[in-house]
Motif scaffolding. Structure first.
Motif, PDB file in Angstrom:
ATOM      1  N   LEU A 152       9.981  22.000  46.172  1.00 15.83           N
ATOM      2  CA  LEU A 152       9.493  23.107  45.369  1.00 15.83           C
ATOM      3  C   LEU A 152       8.568  23.935  46.243  1.00 15.83           C
ATOM      4  N   ASP A 153       9.018  25.141  46.578  1.00 12.64           N
ATOM      5  CA  ASP A 153       8.272  26.014  47.474  1.00 12.64           C
ATOM      6  C   ASP A 153       7.953  25.306  48.799  1.00 12.64           C
ATOM      7  N   GLU A 211       8.236  22.779  37.257  1.00 13.13           N
ATOM      8  CA  GLU A 211       7.945  24.068  36.639  1.00 13.13           C
ATOM      9  C   GLU A 211       6.564  24.574  37.047  1.00 13.13           C
ATOM     10  N   PRO A 212       6.475  25.796  37.593  1.00 13.96           N
ATOM     11  CA  PRO A 212       5.172  26.369  37.919  1.00 13.96           C
ATOM     12  C   PRO A 212       4.295  26.546  36.677  1.00 13.96           C
ATOM     13  N   ASP A 213       4.930  26.800  35.525  1.00 15.03           N
ATOM     14  CA  ASP A 213       4.198  27.004  34.274  1.00 15.03           C
ATOM     15  C   ASP A 213       4.923  26.255  33.161  1.00 15.03           C
ATOM     16  N   LYS A 218      10.780  27.910  33.828  1.00 13.79           N
ATOM     17  CA  LYS A 218      11.586  28.831  34.615  1.00 13.79           C
ATOM     18  C   LYS A 218      12.966  28.257  34.919  1.00 13.79           C
TER      19      LYS A 218
END
Length: 237
Positions: A152-153, A211-213, A218
């Protein structure tokens, strides 16, 4: 001939299971404590491990965790006298494929074993599609299926086996909605009636990791009244 390892410290239960597994044409190995059961699983690579939770030396939950940590994919059926939901969810979370609470009927035990073997046979017979992607990338999410690695990123994300399988299934079919029963059948390989909450808990844990949020997912979206899907608006890179 299927090789089955029974890790159970009650000799009467071992004898009962051994009789019926022999009737199914299985080669049966046994172990009466967790540490020995882990060693035999690693050395013998059985087609099925029947694993009690309450064991001397090392409990079944820890044995299950260590089996999966050694990248052993043998199906695991957990047996326990406990009936609390948290124990059942924990057993499935650490990598068990099925769960029976003592006392259980021999008929149900045999049905569960046959279901596991049927799934193995279907998996072995399934053709290999070379066009299936081994690597997928959606925005900041990268999935290496062959290496079972998720980034993730650019940062590695640790997923449990079931979380990873859920992610691969959903992301391989963006926009396709799966209900909870379908996901139970496809990921756990057996119809766990009444265990739909297990899917919810796995999805929630998966979301918390990717999930970032969490309040505005997302990647893994809820299809209201149905189940879950992967966001089809995220074009694979």
């Amino acid at each position: 001939m299927k090789k089955v390892l029974i890790v159970e410290d009650d000799p009467e239960i071992v004898h009962l299971l051994e009789i019926h597994l022999n009737d199914l044409g299985c080669q049966v190995l046994t172990s009466s404590d967790g540490a020995e059961g882990l060693r035999k699983t690693i050395n013998e690579n059985p087609d099925l491990v029947i694993l009690d939770v309450m064991l001397p030396e090392m409990d079944g939950i820890e044995v299950c965790q260590k089996i999966r940590a050694n990248n052993i994919t043998s199906p695991i059926m957990m047996l326990t006298a406990r009936s609390e939901e948290i124990d059942k969810v924990l057993g499935l979370e650490v990598g068990a494929d099925d769960y029976l609470t003592k006392p259980f009927s021999v008929r149900e035990f045999i049905a569960r074993v046959k279901a596991i073997f049927r799934r193995q046979k279907m998996d072995d017979a399934a053709p290999t599609h070379t066009e299936n992607p081994k690597f997928m990338e959606f925005d900041i999410l990268s999935i290496n299926i062959e290496m079972r690695k998720v980034l993730l990123d650019g940062k590695k994300i640790e997923l449990s086996p079931k979380e990873f399988e859920l992610l691969v299934l959903l992301s391989s079919n963006p926009g396709k909605s799966y209900d909870r029963t379908q996901l139970l059948n496809m990921i756990w390989g057996y119809d766990f009636k009444g265990y739909e909450h297990t899917v919810n808990s796995h999805i929630n844990r998966l979301r918390s990791k990717i999930e970032p949020d969490m309040s505005n997912p997302k990647f893994i979206l809820t299809t209201w009244g149905v189940g879950y899907k992967f966001n089809e608006e995220l074009t694979e890179n």
